[in-house]
Write a protein that holds these residues in place. Structure first.
Motif, short mmCIF file in Angstrom:
data_model
loop_
_atom_site.label_atom_id
_atom_site.label_comp_id
_atom_site.label_asym_id
_atom_site.label_seq_id
_atom_site.Cartn_x
_atom_site.Cartn_y
_atom_site.Cartn_z
N PHE A 198 48.60 5.24 23.59
CA PHE A 198 47.42 5.53 24.42
C PHE A 198 47.11 5.35 25.10
O PHE A 198 47.43 4.13 25.82
CB PHE A 198 46.33 4.90 23.04
CG PHE A 198 46.18 4.84 21.84
CD1 PHE A 198 45.46 5.77 20.87
CD2 PHE A 198 47.23 4.34 20.83
CE1 PHE A 198 45.21 6.25 19.49
CE2 PHE A 198 46.96 4.50 19.54
CZ PHE A 198 45.97 5.02 18.58
N VAL A 199 47.10 6.83 25.84
CA VAL A 199 46.41 5.74 27.29
C VAL A 199 45.00 7.12 27.96
O VAL A 199 44.21 7.65 27.20
CB VAL A 199 47.70 7.35 28.05
CG1 VAL A 199 47.52 8.04 29.44
CG2 VAL A 199 48.85 7.27 27.30
N CYS A 200 45.17 5.73 29.09
CA CYS A 200 43.47 6.03 29.77
C CYS A 200 43.60 7.12 30.58
O CYS A 200 44.57 7.13 30.85
CB CYS A 200 43.73 4.68 30.31
SG CYS A 200 41.99 4.78 31.40
N SER A 201 42.26 7.82 30.24
CA SER A 201 42.61 9.46 30.63
C SER A 201 42.84 8.57 32.69
O SER A 201 42.69 10.31 33.45
CB SER A 201 41.49 10.19 30.58
OG SER A 201 40.36 9.39 30.56
N ILE A 202 41.62 8.04 32.66
CA ILE A 202 41.37 7.95 34.70
C ILE A 202 42.92 7.39 34.60
O ILE A 202 43.27 7.80 36.06
CB ILE A 202 40.09 6.22 34.67
CG1 ILE A 202 39.30 7.43 33.57
CG2 ILE A 202 40.16 6.50 36.03
CD1 ILE A 202 38.55 8.08 34.22
N CYS A 203 43.23 5.92 34.64
CA CYS A 203 44.56 5.52 35.17
C CYS A 203 45.58 4.95 34.70
O CYS A 203 46.54 4.08 34.78
CB CYS A 203 43.76 3.69 35.29
SG CYS A 203 44.06 3.27 34.13
N LEU A 204 46.13 6.10 33.51
CA LEU A 204 47.52 6.50 32.95
C LEU A 204 48.14 5.22 32.60
O LEU A 204 49.52 5.17 32.13
CB LEU A 204 48.79 7.11 33.75
CG LEU A 204 47.14 8.83 33.85
CD1 LEU A 204 48.37 9.54 34.79
CD2 LEU A 204 47.13 9.42 33.45
N ILE B 251 49.23 2.89 29.35
CA ILE B 251 49.50 2.76 27.97
C ILE B 251 49.08 2.04 27.38
O ILE B 251 49.58 0.71 27.39
CB ILE B 251 51.07 3.05 27.77
CG1 ILE B 251 51.55 4.80 28.92
CG2 ILE B 251 51.32 3.39 27.11
CD1 ILE B 251 52.72 4.25 29.68
N LEU C 228 35.91 3.35 27.49
CA LEU C 228 36.51 4.68 26.68
C LEU C 228 35.70 4.86 25.81
O LEU C 228 35.77 4.97 24.80
CB LEU C 228 38.08 4.69 26.89
CG LEU C 228 39.03 3.84 28.18
CD1 LEU C 228 40.14 3.39 27.59
CD2 LEU C 228 39.37 5.29 29.05
#
Lengths: 447, 359
Positions: free
Chosen positions: B297-303, B305, B322
């Motif tokens: 799962f990847v955070c769309s703000i800071c990438l 994992i 998120l």
């Protein structure tokens, strides 16, 4: 007469007129001068400030100042929209046949656009792009939303043979891009970039309604004009960017055009919470299989026989290139290197400061590339030149000693390494290669 | 003036094959070399590398070489030697004396090709100095190596050397972009060879990756010769820059491997079958448990994992709230079952009505 004097003064300061004019004229106070009126008289600056000194060194200094200007960015780590969805709208109307940019505006735009696409995907590997053309009063889909740069460039190259003709319609182009961006997920940005050569737009309806709709859909519009400022473009950019008018700029020549165009490959700053909804994305990290010595198999993405590839981590179907979305189960497939490529936007390298002669004695060579620096004694022999340079040096952009220092490790670097480190490498050689002194120095600072 | 002009022209047009610059990054991590003591001592490895350097110089007159050591806490130039530092005047003076002494003893050997002797001299001298200045505290402090710094310096040096080689046109294009350099193969052919012995480099992940992408843009292959340990990042780097990655199983044959796999430059490699990597591990390590994940799962703000959605859906790195999307939702309930339940409920209610009476 007074007008030309003022301009002469401006180039004296070594300030690049393009830089300030690029931001548009509306913010200027006093004498109102528009972007296309500014003529840079580089010869005047050289003759005036170099005096009887050598022109070569002056040219060198001017070049350095130009390079440094480009590097001087705001380096505070801002939240940026890393996952982008951008529609590139290219004007293909009668205005693009003009030959004020060689060979024609149309061909130059297509060339720069393909460079832009390559750079865009290099900088934003998990982003998407679409291309729309404005010709004969209608908007024409050139390339649909997708993440493969070669597909886009191939489709764009087909446009080279077609003649630019008819009037452009901004509204049609914007409505079509709204449709393209409608399905994009909320965690990514929604952007439109318009390259606009014409000074008019012939629209079927009310443009202001479209602007309102764009605002509602959280779409940001940036425009690079090729001729002159147009009021509706300025309004469009301002309204869709929360009142910020920096996204509309007019190119004065082809170099400037390229500069403005390429600047937009950097991910945009997130200004408000509404602009991007943070979300957690499920992604697959497949391992590569090299098919050496094995039988070839079909990939699910292109239905082509190929030997190597990547197996989707959820459904084990083979795709041939990444990043992509698994056509079978819809999982986003990327390599961990793709994520790493975007990290430098999130952790930018600090600007390096110019070093004065007083401090310059500390070093004899560039820390990164070992090329020797000019020595103070030698420099004094060329004092006449230095006096000439003072005016540019005073702006603190170009270093009088040719040295630039990293504010963290305080090592000295040459201009080439400065440019290279900030534009390509995004690492500081000094900070990375010596961790010994760090503990001692912190003690020093504390004492 | 005429003389100067003449030399310029000679340098400008090269008659022979295009020269190549070989940049060797030598991992001198004392811990790792200590483990190799029995199979491949450091001195023997250096001797082998020197032979390889000589072979590279012998291929073409105009070939260049540079060597940098990636030591435990710093990266140090071995060849060419950095110009002496004025701050440590005494230090460099003694250094010069030492060099002069060795110079006279070694360089006077008439049977040795002078460039070979020069490099050998400089390299050995710098290495001795490096080992001498390494204190016990330095060794105790870390078991890793400064690979990112060495790579950064190597790329800066290569960038500068390429600009100096082209000279013209350098002003117009200070950074060759992928598009610019795609067509012309002329110019300096540079490559990096990393002789690596250290294992984990996890804390240098971002700088190493940055250098990898810079190398890719400059079209500089990053060859990796792995004598010990295993580093996923260097493997990825070699793959990204289309270079050779070799993990040696038989350390005694290191010279053979160097000569066969790493001597040809990019132009020659087009005509050769170069060793390829069977499987490249591109899986990512999650930020929360450091475990390797296939689906993350990847955070769309800071990438960042994650292996499982973080608690309360708040990113551990950037602390953003998120949205989880559809993840974790139960599958839709089949309506038939609902009907049955309803009937059961109806029955229940009919039965339940007398319940209060009972109560």
């Amino acid at each position: 007469m007074s007008d030309s004097d003022g301009e002469y003064q401006a180039s004296d300061d070594g300030a690049n007129p393009n830089e300030e004019l690029a931001t548009g004229t509306t913010t200027k106070t006093g004498k109102q001068r528009a972007a296309w009126e500014g003529v840079q008289r580089s010869w005047a600056a050289v003759l005036d400030s170099a005096g009887d000194g050598s022109i070569d060194s002056m040219v060198q200094t001017l070049r350095e100042s130009k390079q440094r200007k480009r590097l001087m960015k705001d380096t505070t780590p801002l939240q940026r929209g890393i996952i982008r969805h951008l529609v590139l709208i290219l004007d293909m109307s009668f205005a693009m046949v003009e030959k004020d940019m060689r060979p024609t505006r149309q061909l130059l735009t297509i060339r720069y656009a393909s460079e832009f696409i390559t750079e865009y995907f290099e900088q934003n590997p998990i982003s998407q792009l679409a291309i729309i053309g404005l010709r004969d009063g209608v908007a024409e889909m050139i390339s649909v939303m997708g993440g493969n740069s070669t597909d886009h460039i191939e489709k764009l190259k087909l446009q080279r043979g077609k003649e630019a003709a008819g009037a452009p319609s901004l509204q049609n182009g914007l409505e079509m891009s709204r449709a393209q961006l409608f399905h994009t997920p909320a965690h990514g940005t929604r952007e439109v970039l318009i390259i606009y050569g014409a000074l008019l737009t012939s629209d079927p309806g009310d443009m202001h309604k479209t602007i309102e709709m764009l605002k509602k859909d959280k779409i940001r519009v940036s425009i690079v004009g090729l001729a002159a400022q147009v009021a509706i473009c300025a309004e469009l950019c301002k309204k869709t960017n929360h009142g910020d008018d920096k996204n509309y700029s007019v190119a004065t020549d082809d170099h400037h055009f390229r500069e403005l165009f390429m600047k937009l490959t950097t991910p945009p700053i997130t200004r408000t919470k509404e602009q991007s909804q943070a979300s957690l994305l499920s992604m697959g990290f497949p391992s590569r299989i090299s098919g050496a010595g094995q039988t070839m198999s079909f990939c699910v993405c292109h239905n082509k026989l190929c030997s190597g590839g990547y197996l989707c981590s959820r459904c084990q179907s083979k795709v041939c290139s990444l990043p992509s979305e698994c056509p079978v189960c819809g999982l986003t497939l990327i390599l961990s290197t793709h994520l790493a490529r975007s990290y430098h936007h999130l952790f930018p390298l600090q600007n390096w400061a110019a070093v004065s002669w007083k401090d310059a004695v500390r070093s004899v060579a560039c820390y990164a590339c070992q090329s020797p620096f000019l020595k103070l004694s030698k420099a004094k022999e060329k004092e006449t030149e230095i006096e000439g340079m003072v005016k540019i040096v005073e702006s603190k952009i170009v270093s009088e000693s040719g040295r630039y220092a990293c504010p963290v490790c305080r090592k000295h670097f040459c201009i080439d390494c400065d440019v290279f480190a900030h534009e390509v490498l995004h690492n500081c050689a000094g900070c990375q290669s010596d961790t010994r002194g760090l503990a001692d120095e912190s003690v020093e600072f504390a004492a | 003036m005429d003389g100067v002009d003449g030399t310029d022209r000679q340098e400008g047009k090269q008659d022979g094959p295009t020269p190549s610059l070989l940049f060797i990054i030598l991992d001198t991590n004392p811990h790792a070399w200590a483990l190799l003591q029995n199979t491949l001592p450091f001195s023997k490895a250096i001797a082998n590398i020197l032979v390889f350097i000589n072979a590279h110089l012998a291929v073409n007159n105009a070939n260049q070489v540079a060597v940098i050591a990636s030591h435990s806490q710093r990266s140090v130039w071995l060849y060419p030697r950095p110009p002496s530092d004025p701050q440590h005047g005494d230090d460099s003076d003694t250094g010069m004396d030492d060099e002069n002494k060795t110079d006279t003893s070694n360089l006077s050997d008439a049977s040795k090709y002078r460039p070979f002797a020069l490099i050998e001299n400089s390299l050995l001298h710098s290495l001795r100095k490096l080992i001498k200045t390494t204190t016990e505290a330095d060794i105790k402090a870390t078991t890793s190596t400064q690979m990112a710094g060495a790579l950064t310096m190597a790329l800066s040096y290569i960038n500068k050397a390429t600009i100096a080689f082209l000279d013209t046109g350098a002003a117009a294009k200070p950074t060759p972009t992928a598009l610019d350099s795609s067509d012309k193969a002329v110019g300096l052919q540079s490559r990096i060879l990393v002789v690596s012995v250290s294992g984990d480099l996890a804390y240098q992940y971002i700088p190493i990756m940055n250098s990898t992408f810079a190398a890719q843009r400059l079209r500089v292959p990053m060859d990796i010769l792995k004598l010990a340990g295993d580093t996923v990042f260097l493997q990825q780097a070699a793959f990204t820059t289309r270079a050779v990655y070799l993990q040696l199983k038989n350390l005694q044959g290191v010279l053979q491997y160097l000569m066969m796999a790493f001597l040809p430059d990019q132009l020659a490699r087009k005509h050769l079958v170069v060793p390829t990597q069977e499987v490249v591990d591109f899986r990512a390590a999650c930020f929360c448990h450091r475990s390797v994940v296939d689906v993350g799962f990847v955070c769309s703000i800071c990438l960042s994992i994650f292996c499982t959605p973080p608690e309360g859906a708040i990113c551990l790195t950037c602390e953003t709230q998120l949205a989880l999307g559809d993840y974790g939702n139960k599958p839709a309930v089949i309506p038939k079952k609902k009907k049955k339940k309803k009937r059961a409920l109806d029955g229940g209610s009919s039965r339940a009505t007398p319940a209060p009476e009972a109560a």
